[in-house]
Structures are given as C-alpha cells and as structure tokens.
Design an enzyme around this catalytic site. Structure first.
Site, mmCIF file in Angstrom:
data_model
loop_
_atom_site.group_PDB
_atom_site.id
_atom_site.type_symbol
_atom_site.label_atom_id
_atom_site.label_comp_id
_atom_site.label_asym_id
_atom_site.label_seq_id
_atom_site.Cartn_x
_atom_site.Cartn_y
_atom_site.Cartn_z
ATOM 1 N N ARG A 45 -22.241 15.201 27.071
ATOM 2 C CA ARG A 45 -22.234 14.864 28.486
ATOM 3 C C ARG A 45 -21.179 13.797 28.753
ATOM 4 O O ARG A 45 -20.869 12.992 27.884
ATOM 5 C CB ARG A 45 -23.603 14.332 28.903
ATOM 6 C CG ARG A 45 -24.733 15.352 28.810
ATOM 7 C CD ARG A 45 -26.060 14.697 29.102
ATOM 8 N NE ARG A 45 -27.167 15.638 29.049
ATOM 9 C CZ ARG A 45 -28.440 15.300 29.128
ATOM 10 N NH1 ARG A 45 -28.769 14.020 29.243
ATOM 11 N NH2 ARG A 45 -29.381 16.217 29.080
ATOM 12 N N ARG B 242 -32.866 26.017 26.945
ATOM 13 C CA ARG B 242 -33.892 27.025 27.202
ATOM 14 C C ARG B 242 -33.228 28.337 27.611
ATOM 15 O O ARG B 242 -32.101 28.349 28.134
ATOM 16 C CB ARG B 242 -34.831 26.554 28.318
ATOM 17 C CG ARG B 242 -35.727 25.405 27.939
ATOM 18 C CD ARG B 242 -36.928 25.344 28.868
ATOM 19 N NE ARG B 242 -37.528 24.019 28.901
ATOM 20 C CZ ARG B 242 -38.671 23.740 29.515
ATOM 21 N NH1 ARG B 242 -39.328 24.683 30.156
ATOM 22 N NH2 ARG B 242 -39.156 22.505 29.503
ATOM 23 N N HIS C 280 -42.418 21.373 21.045
ATOM 24 C CA HIS C 280 -41.752 20.630 19.991
ATOM 25 C C HIS C 280 -42.161 21.205 18.648
ATOM 26 O O HIS C 280 -43.048 22.073 18.562
ATOM 27 C CB HIS C 280 -42.079 19.136 20.072
ATOM 28 C CG HIS C 280 -41.292 18.402 21.103
ATOM 29 N ND1 HIS C 280 -39.925 18.230 21.015
ATOM 30 C CD2 HIS C 280 -41.670 17.818 22.271
ATOM 31 C CE1 HIS C 280 -39.502 17.557 22.064
ATOM 32 N NE2 HIS C 280 -40.538 17.296 22.850
ATOM 33 N N ASP C 281 -41.521 20.690 17.599
ATOM 34 C CA ASP C 281 -41.745 21.167 16.235
ATOM 35 C C ASP C 281 -43.218 21.437 15.957
ATOM 36 O O ASP C 281 -43.600 22.506 15.463
ATOM 37 C CB ASP C 281 -41.183 20.128 15.265
ATOM 38 C CG ASP C 281 -41.455 20.430 13.805
ATOM 39 O OD1 ASP C 281 -42.632 20.418 13.399
ATOM 40 O OD2 ASP C 281 -40.487 20.638 13.056
ATOM 41 N N ILE C 282 -44.072 20.476 16.257
ATOM 42 C CA ILE C 282 -45.489 20.603 15.917
ATOM 43 C C ILE C 282 -46.132 21.812 16.593
ATOM 44 O O ILE C 282 -47.012 22.471 16.014
ATOM 45 C CB ILE C 282 -46.241 19.300 16.270
ATOM 46 C CG1 ILE C 282 -47.628 19.295 15.635
ATOM 47 C CG2 ILE C 282 -46.296 19.080 17.776
ATOM 48 C CD1 ILE C 282 -48.333 17.951 15.747
ATOM 49 N N ASN C 283 -45.683 22.149 17.797
ATOM 50 C CA ASN C 283 -46.229 23.304 18.504
ATOM 51 C C ASN C 283 -45.758 24.614 17.878
ATOM 52 O O ASN C 283 -46.542 25.560 17.734
ATOM 53 C CB ASN C 283 -45.805 23.269 19.974
ATOM 54 C CG ASN C 283 -46.104 21.945 20.641
ATOM 55 O OD1 ASN C 283 -45.216 21.312 21.187
ATOM 56 N ND2 ASN C 283 -47.355 21.508 20.604
ATOM 57 N N TYR C 284 -44.477 24.659 17.518
ATOM 58 C CA TYR C 284 -43.921 25.891 16.962
ATOM 59 C C TYR C 284 -44.540 26.215 15.604
ATOM 60 O O TYR C 284 -44.899 27.359 15.333
ATOM 61 C CB TYR C 284 -42.402 25.775 16.828
ATOM 62 C CG TYR C 284 -41.715 25.287 18.079
ATOM 63 C CD1 TYR C 284 -42.061 25.774 19.337
ATOM 64 C CD2 TYR C 284 -40.718 24.319 18.022
ATOM 65 C CE1 TYR C 284 -41.450 25.313 20.487
ATOM 66 C CE2 TYR C 284 -40.093 23.845 19.166
ATOM 67 C CZ TYR C 284 -40.469 24.344 20.396
ATOM 68 O OH TYR C 284 -39.864 23.879 21.524
ATOM 69 N N ASP D 113 -38.093 21.948 13.010
ATOM 70 C CA ASP D 113 -36.756 21.539 13.442
ATOM 71 C C ASP D 113 -35.677 21.848 12.409
ATOM 72 O O ASP D 113 -34.620 22.386 12.751
ATOM 73 C CB ASP D 113 -36.731 20.034 13.726
ATOM 74 C CG ASP D 113 -37.270 19.694 15.103
ATOM 75 O OD1 ASP D 113 -37.426 20.610 15.928
ATOM 76 O OD2 ASP D 113 -37.539 18.507 15.360
#
Length: 376
Positions: free
Chosen positions: A38, A85, A126-130, A156
């Site tokens: 950015r 996304r 996030h990582d934990i969800n995936y 990740d």
C-alpha cells in the site's frame, strides 16, 4: 540472487502470513520478488521476517492507474501471488482474466482460507478455523483436555504458504510443456486436510483407535512423549522401534525385569510413571549429553532462541543472521545452485522508483504518479 529459482520473476500483492511465507520460500530459493505494498505504510510488522529477500513498491491498487502498473509488472513476470477474498482482485482489475490477458504464460497464485468456491468462500476466518474444519485440530492435545492450538503452523504455513509455493512450482513445470499459465487455487482448509493424510490411513488400518491423546503419536504412548527434567525443562522421547527403545531404557537406567510391557496399553500408565520418574532425576542438558552417540531418540526441547545455537544446527547452518536477527535459513539445500543468505525485509515502497524505472517509466511519469498519490 543465487539459488535454483534465479531468474524467476514474481509479483506479490502484499498480505499477511501464508502468502508472504510462500513468496519468502520462492525468494529464498532465488526468485526475484517485487512486493506491491500500500502507498500508506503497507504491511510492515515489527520483527516480521517473512518479507526478506524482496523489493517493495508502493502502489494504490484501488485506483485504475495503480492497477495498470500491476498489469505492466505482470507483463514481464512469471508469477503473481495474491491473498484477497474471492472476487476482490477481479474488482480491482487485476484478477486472473485481466492478468492472463496481458501475459498468457503467467502463473496466478491465489491464497485463501476457504478456497475460491464453496459455501464458506466469502466468510472471514483464521488458521484455527481452517484447521478445525479440516479435521486437523481435533486430534491434537491431551486426553480429557480441549484440542491444543499448534501455533499457526498447520494452516498458515504448512497447509497454506508452503503448499502455495509447491503449487506455483508445479504450474511452472507444466508451463514448460504447454506454454500456458494457469490459476493455482491454494486454500488452507485443503492444505490442512492434506497434512492429515497419514492420520486417515492409520485410522483406516485400526492403528489410531482411541480418543485424542491416547494413541501412538499424540502423546498417548509413553515412549513417544515429552517429559519434565529436574530443571523444569523438557526432553522429547520418540523411541518407537524396538532397537531404539532398548537404547532408551539403557540411557534412562530402566533395565530391570520389572519395567512395564510397552506392547500392552494397559501398562502404559505404569510405564509413563517410570519414565517420568527417571527423567526427573537429571536436567534436560544432562539427558541430552547421556543420549549423545546413542539411538535412544531422546532430544532436548529447545526454545526458538536456543535452537539457533545448538551444535547440530550451527554445523549445518540451519539458522542465519539477517540484519542482526537470527532466523531460519533457506531450505532445502542444493549442491549446484545453493541459495544465498536473504536480504533484510524492505520497508514499504522502498524500491518504487527503481522498479518503475525498470518498467520504462520516465522521470516525469513517475513524478506525476507520486503527486497523484498513485505510488509512494
């Protein structure tokens, strides 16, 4: 840059964690990576070394002029990597169709948690969800306790960034035959599931019959676990095979006929108590010294800081110093085209003028883009 990927040109749209790690692997192995940050500060994270080995250009990709600069970079590159996304890159004008129209040989790497399609594709996570949804989180942890969060290594980095790098390289290999680029859809839920393949095989074979924390490789077996030493530090024990287990018993001094039978799970609690009691009599480093030169499969549990100074890691150069900070060295090793020591991570936009000049922009054009806030 040296390394087996020298000459490979990669455009990275700045993000966090998995995509930067995948691009770090490519850069470590010699690829020339330009990170598009950015204009207003980018993704600079204190202490983050994932951006090493890059050049950085500050571009406002939300503006048509900024998107056009990305497309000009794509025209002379081999790979683009993005971690937005689904649909975001397309709306910005730098999606697969737009980029492949400019460069049909481009490999377009996409990094998401849920993938480019499916019911959850547009959801945050996030990582934990995936890894939870992939079935990779539930098996990790102690019996009778909740699953243990394995940092963000499984989603990740293992199931995400590393799989992204492999997918990009596979697509580049295929391009040598077809002459065409393609899209690589890397999803952490897919990668985390892939990492559990061996576990699925063990379950199918009946070799993983119990609940979490009661099986052979999850801390359930007393000869494959972690134990506290006399100084409060830990040693790891992984004596699975008979000959290694025999060495372990000698090192621990558990050689009498009263040692519980390790082949009988009913005796595992008694065997665990015997091993724990033995380990508690010496310090971690004393046990490491006693196990040296044996096949007892006993190793000290080191902190990340300690790992860099261990004799074996020092001898192999497993860690390097970059900008005064010890960090893991590029891997794997190559005998003819070894990777160089990475350069320090750039600040956002550090190489903007250099990269734009390489694209053929005149000083006046660059100055105008800077005045308009398109580049920084």
């Amino acid at each position: 840059m040296g390394g087996p990927l020298a000459g490979l040109r990669v455009v990275e749209l700045a993000g966090l964690a998995p995509a930067p790690f995948g691009c770090m692997v490519l850069a470590d192995l010699g690829a020339s990576v330009v990170r598009v940050d950015r204009v207003s500060g980018g993704f600079d994270v204190p202490g983050d070394v994932l951006g090493r080995g890059r050049r950085s250009i500050g571009v406002d990709i939300r503006r048509p002029e900024g998107a056009e600069l990305v497309l000009r970079l794509v025209e002379r590159s081999d790979v683009l990597v993005e971690g937005f996304r689904p649909g975001v890159a397309e709306r910005l004008g730098i999606g697969p169709a737009q980029c492949l129209a400019r460069n049909p040989r481009l490999v377009y790497g996409r990094m998401t948690g849920w993938g480019q399609d499916g019911p959850l594709a547009d959801r945050a996570g996030h990582d934990i969800n995936y890894i939870a949804l992939a079935g990779a989180l539930e098996p990790i942890g102690r019996a009778g306790a909740p699953p243990t969060v394995p940092l963000n290594l499984v989603g990740d980095f293992g199931g995400g960034g590393l799989l992204l790098a492999m997918g990009v390289l596979a697509a580049l290999y295929e391009r040598e035959r077809s002459g065409k680029g393609q899209v690589v859809d890397t999803a952490m839920v897919d990668g985390a599931a892939l990492l559990t393949t061996f576990l699925h095989g063990m379950k199918a074979a009946g070799s993983w019959p119990g609940e979490r924390g009661t099986n052979l490789l999850d801390g359930g077996a007393p000869f494959y676990d972690v134990y506290a030493a006399a100084d409060g530090k830990y040693v790891s024990i992984g004596a699975l095979e008979e000959k290694f287990y025999a060495d372990l018993l000698v090192v621990l001094g558990l050689t009498g006929p009263d040692v519980p039978n390790r082949h009988d799970p009913a005796q595992w609690p008694a065997l665990r108590a015997r091993i724990a009691g033995a380990v508690a009599t010496r310090t971690r480093d004393e046990w490491a010294a006693l196990a040296e030169g044996t096949d007892a499969c006993l190793a000290p549990v080191l902190t990340p800081d300690e790992a860099a100074g261990h004799d074996h890691n020092a001898a192999r150069g497993t860690f390097v110093e970059v900008g005064g900070l010890a960090q893991p060295a590029p891997a794997p090793r190559f005998d003819r085209t070894p990777a160089e020591t990475p350069s320090v991570p750039p600040s956002a936009g550090q190489h903007t003028i250099e990269v734009l000049e390489a694209l053929g922009l005149a000083d006046e054009e660059i100055a105008e883009l800077r005045r308009a806030g398109v580049v920084g």
